[in-house]
Design a protein around this motif. Structure first.
Motif, mmCIF file in Angstrom:
data_model
loop_
_atom_site.group_PDB
_atom_site.id
_atom_site.type_symbol
_atom_site.label_atom_id
_atom_site.label_comp_id
_atom_site.label_asym_id
_atom_site.label_seq_id
_atom_site.Cartn_x
_atom_site.Cartn_y
_atom_site.Cartn_z
ATOM 1 N N ARG A 1 11.499 7.322 -2.980
ATOM 2 C CA ARG A 1 13.034 8.169 -3.158
ATOM 3 C C ARG A 1 13.002 9.315 -2.945
ATOM 4 O O ARG A 1 14.316 10.245 -3.487
ATOM 5 C CB ARG A 1 13.299 7.399 -4.280
ATOM 6 N N ILE B 1 -3.454 4.729 -1.345
ATOM 7 C CA ILE B 1 -4.228 5.493 -0.203
ATOM 8 C C ILE B 1 -3.445 4.905 0.838
ATOM 9 O O ILE B 1 -2.023 4.088 0.738
ATOM 10 C CB ILE B 1 -5.087 4.256 -0.980
ATOM 11 N N ARG C 1 2.549 6.565 9.976
ATOM 12 C CA ARG C 1 3.223 5.430 8.713
ATOM 13 C C ARG C 1 2.490 5.970 7.649
ATOM 14 O O ARG C 1 2.613 6.595 7.396
ATOM 15 C CB ARG C 1 3.613 4.215 9.462
ATOM 16 N N PHE D 1 9.077 4.592 6.707
ATOM 17 C CA PHE D 1 9.594 4.247 5.352
ATOM 18 C C PHE D 1 8.542 4.002 4.242
ATOM 19 O O PHE D 1 9.396 3.724 2.985
ATOM 20 C CB PHE D 1 8.680 2.487 6.012
ATOM 21 N N PRO D 2 7.446 4.682 4.359
ATOM 22 C CA PRO D 2 6.709 4.570 3.038
ATOM 23 C C PRO D 2 7.281 6.190 2.251
ATOM 24 O O PRO D 2 6.819 6.043 0.848
ATOM 25 C CB PRO D 2 5.435 5.212 3.384
ATOM 26 N N VAL E 1 0.484 -1.256 -0.343
ATOM 27 C CA VAL E 1 -0.061 0.078 -0.151
ATOM 28 C C VAL E 1 0.877 1.623 -0.526
ATOM 29 O O VAL E 1 0.370 2.757 -0.703
ATOM 30 C CB VAL E 1 -1.104 -0.224 1.635
ATOM 31 N N ASP E 2 1.803 1.183 0.366
ATOM 32 C CA ASP E 2 3.033 2.635 1.341
ATOM 33 C C ASP E 2 4.106 2.457 -0.628
ATOM 34 O O ASP E 2 4.552 3.099 -0.360
ATOM 35 C CB ASP E 2 4.051 2.198 1.952
ATOM 36 N N GLY E 3 3.567 1.725 -1.398
ATOM 37 C CA GLY E 3 4.354 2.022 -2.229
ATOM 38 C C GLY E 3 5.441 1.039 -3.437
ATOM 39 O O GLY E 3 6.456 1.831 -4.042
ATOM 40 N N TYR E 4 5.181 0.180 -2.541
ATOM 41 C CA TYR E 4 6.743 -1.036 -2.571
ATOM 42 C C TYR E 4 6.228 -1.925 -3.701
ATOM 43 O O TYR E 4 4.583 -1.844 -3.418
ATOM 44 C CB TYR E 4 6.985 -1.511 -1.637
ATOM 45 N N ARG F 1 3.019 10.497 3.821
ATOM 46 C CA ARG F 1 3.467 10.969 3.023
ATOM 47 C C ARG F 1 2.167 11.664 1.786
ATOM 48 O O ARG F 1 1.469 11.580 1.327
ATOM 49 C CB ARG F 1 3.557 9.671 2.280
ATOM 50 N N ARG G 1 10.631 6.262 1.065
ATOM 51 C CA ARG G 1 11.281 5.567 0.787
ATOM 52 C C ARG G 1 11.650 5.271 -0.778
ATOM 53 O O ARG G 1 11.978 5.075 -1.528
ATOM 54 C CB ARG G 1 12.249 4.990 2.049
ATOM 55 N N ALA G 2 9.887 4.664 -0.500
ATOM 56 C CA ALA G 2 9.226 4.220 -1.155
ATOM 57 C C ALA G 2 9.094 5.127 -2.152
ATOM 58 O O ALA G 2 9.812 4.470 -3.970
ATOM 59 C CB ALA G 2 7.843 3.474 -1.606
#
Ligand SMILES: Nc1ncnc2c1ncn2[C@@H]1O[C@H](COP(=O)(O)OP(=O)(O)O)[C@@H](O)[C@H]1O
Ligand SMILES: [Mg+2]
Lengths: 320, 363
Positions: free
Chosen positions: B104, B77, B146, B98-99, A219-222, B150, B101-102
């Motif tokens: 960058r 979301i 968390r 962490f989110p 969900v967080d974009g990975y 973002r 870093r997705a």
């Protein structure tokens, strides 16, 4: 953990401690025996009763790595003085190192090559089995696989035949395709042998990792691959360490296939060490030195990973 | 921030249909709570919006763009799981970052944003800790941090405070409300706790068996339940429900339940009932008790008293039925007391006995 104990339980507890100590002594004695013999001069290695107090020497190790012959006459003094310490030890024992007539280079025994073979084959096959096993376990754990139970049973069933049964066909196949006495051959063999084990153990560990961890990352974009790499792998580290130790030990100690599938180039230490017993009068302290060095990698590997292992041995049962 | 729209969404797990034709619009900046019993499909709906579950049919749009075929990562979301699912091998700071870093982002930016969110949630001092060293409430704050860091288009929360104890739940409820007001984030919140739903929601979605039963503001769902399920699910203590027959008596009407004498009510309050079998629903606060005989009251006896401190819940017998009434504490001495009971006809609900749908007075 300070629950109430009855008198009976206290007694039982003491008995259990004694039993554990006895078992420990029984198990550690052979290791002590090998370790101490490895540092004994040849003359003390086979005394009855065994010599406990002695001055440790490195002579068995010097002999282990070299090819030697008996000294016909005492060595000349200037030659002796010019020799390095380990060669002196060998002269002291009435033997001399075999040297190339022209170049004077010493001839080494086969031990170090066999040892290297053991390291190469065990490390690479362990790496392959654990990485492939982890990926396979992840797939089975996270995705709907058609006939999942059947596949898993099939994977396990590869371990059900006793190795002797497949040894001869394997030998013939290997000889035909030219894998006999090659590193690649042994690596493939040990990887295949350990893979089923790795899949099953790792499946248990991966199942324990909540799916939500990855889903949160998704969900967080990975991507799923990133989620696997950043979340699943670190979480599975304990299991990976435990599985790696088991696979390494199995590959490192494997004897039967190594004996049959290799002869020189790719021969590992287990078939080599006993083969030295038969050549001439057995020199037990040299054999003990070989066994002692052979024991070290597993001991060191296990020691380094002991924290992971202690948690890993419970197979994920008590992680929070 | 975003507007989310679900149209004819269906979901099967194998042969089992978990979502039956879900239609719902969540407006930009709205706080929608999905309320329903465990197993009714709330989590599945939320996961479908997030992209963690593919839907069998129907469409989901975010800001007018169809997303049902997009990966979770591409929907922008955020999701707060019931288990919080903080990564144990990372510190709180790493968890929140962490989110970021997705995508960058630069380290300095990341640190600034993590700090800002942490300050907003009051968890700055926890940043270097590991999740295992946190209390339940703090874990939840970190999980929300968390999710928010973002600035996602929408925030989905699946029973985020279900695992906390009662007192902490109340506190976190207030915090989540404050957070929503401050951030104006479009939020979908799932719970089986109706108090949570009533206190948080701009609109409540009551769900049962994969179907939306009613969508409306908390007061509306409470005051005008669309059917028996909603009526009994929302409100505590539970609404009294009994089979009722309506007879006319002069200019008034008589509501007869449990074979007892019947309550006299003005006939216009029941004029919309057409005579088919009906059920009467009446909330405990609309059941009125009296120590003396009064007009419209019938004689009864208490069978049970629950003193709750701020008020009492008193059970009284009416024929074969038991009605629960809410009254001031200490109103009756105990069980077996003689009392008189009446119903507030303006707060009575009628439901079709067969379908359970509300028989509402046409306004
Ligand atoms: N992955 C799945 N496979 C099969 N059935 C599922 C799966 N996930 C949920 N279900 C079923 O779907 C129904 C709704 O589940 P869920 O959405 O989790 O309900 P809720 O969150 O309202 O408690 C339940 O009956 C559940 O058993
Ligand atoms: Mg749920």
């Amino acid at each position: 953990m300070a629950e109430v104990k009855t008198k009976g339980e206290v007694v039982l507890n003491r008995v259990a401690i004694v039993a554990v100590v006895v078992a420990l002594i029984v198990m550690l004695t052979p290791i002590y025996w090998i370790a101490s013999t490895a540092f004994k001069p040849r003359s003390l290695a086979t005394t009855v009763p065994p010599t406990v107090m002695f001055e440790p020497t490195l002579t068995p190790f010097a002999k282990l790595f070299t090819k030697r012959s008996q000294l016909r006459q005492p060595v000349e003094e200037d030659v002796y003085e010019a020799a390095p310490w380990w060669e002196k030890l060998i002269y002291d024992d009435g033997e001399q190192v075999v040297k190339n007539r022209k170049t004077g280079a010493i001839t080494s025994s086969g031990y170090w090559d066999r040892y290297k073979n053991s390291l190469i084959v065990s490390i690479i096959s362990t790496f392959l089995a654990v990485s492939m096993g982890t990926l396979t376990a992840y797939g089975f754990s996270r995705f709907k696989v058609k006939g999942e139970q059947d596949w898993l049973f099939f994977i396990l069933s590869t371990r059900m035949l006793p190795p002797v049964v497949v040894a001869i066909p394997m030998f013939l196949m290997y000889r035909t395709v030219g894998l006999h006495d090659t590193h690649l051959g042994l690596i493939i063999l040990y990887t295949a042998f350990n893979l089923s084990f790795a899949v099953w153990i790792m499946k248990g560990f991966v199942d324990e990792i909540p799916r939500e961890y990855e889903e949160a990352a998704l969900v967080d974009g990975y991507t799923r691959l990133q989620a696997f790499w950043k979340i699943v792998l670190p979480e599975a580290l304990t299991g990976i360490a435990a599985t790696a130790v088991f696979c390494f030990i199995i590959a490192w100690n494997e004897y039967a296939f190594a004996l049959m599938m290799t002869s020189r180039n790719a021969q590992t230490a287990p078939p080599y060490i006993p083969s030295q017993v038969g050549s001439g009068l057995p020199d037990w302290s040299v054999i003990a030195a070989g066994a002692f060095l052979f024991l070290l990698p597993v001991a060191i590997f296990t020691f380094l990973l002991r924290n992971h292992l202690l948690r890993g041995m419970s197979f994920g049962a008590i992680r929070k | 921030m975003a507007r989310i729209e679900l149209t004819n969404v269906q979901k099967f797990f194998g042969a089992v249909q978990v979502l039956r034709d879900v239609n719902l619009v969540i407006e930009d900046g709205e706080f929608v709570v999905m309320l329903g019993q465990s197993g009714c499909g709330k989590t599945t709906t939320l996961r479908a919006i997030a992209g963690l579950e593919t839907i069998t049919s129907g469409t989901i749009t975010i800001d007018g763009k169809e997303v049902q075929n997009l990966k979770a990562a591409d929907r922008d979301i955020a999701f707060v799981f019931q288990s919080f699912s903080l990564y144990p091998h990372m510190t709180v700071e790493e968890n929140i970052a962490f989110p970021l870093r997705a995508v960058r982002s630069r380290q300095a930016e990341r640190e600034a944003e993590v700090k800002e969110v942490a300050r907003f949630l009051g968890i700055e001092q926890l940043l270097p800790r590991r999740p295992s060293a946190l209390s339940g409430g703090d874990m939840q704050r970190v999980a929300i941090g968390r999710a928010l860091v973002r600035r996602p288009k929408a925030l989905l929360m699946d029973e985020p405070i279900g695992a906390l104890d009662a007192k902490l739940r109340e506190q976190m409820r207030a915090e989540i409300k404050r957070l929503h007001i401050a951030r104006e984030s479009t939020s979908v919140y799932v719970t089986h706790d109706q108090v949570e739903a009533m206190s948080l929601a701009d609109r409540i979605v009551v769900m049962h068996d994969g179907l939306l039963q009613q969508v409306g503001a908390p007061e509306e769902v409470y005051l005008r339940p669309a059917n028996l399920f909603v009526a009994q699910f929302v409100g505590s203590p539970v609404m009294n429900v009994a089979d009722v027959t309506v007879e006319s008596e002069g200019t008034d009407a008589l509501l007869r339940i449990g074979g007892a004498n019947g309550f006299r009510v003005p006939s216009e309050t029941v004029s919309h009932l057409n005579g088919s079998p009906a059920k009467l629903g009446i909330r405990p606060e609309a059941v009125m008790l009296s120590h003396d005989a009064k007009d419209g009251y019938i004689e009864t006896e208490t069978t049970n008293v629950e003193p709750l401190g701020s008020h009492d819940i008193v059970d009284v017998r009416v024929g074969d039925e038991t009605l629960r009434a809410r009254c001031e504490s200490g109103f009756t001495g105990g069980e077996g007391q003689k009392l008189w009971v009446a119903l507030d006809p303006h707060r009575a609900h009628f439901f079709d006995a067969a379908s359970g749908n509300s028989l509402r007075r046409s306004a």
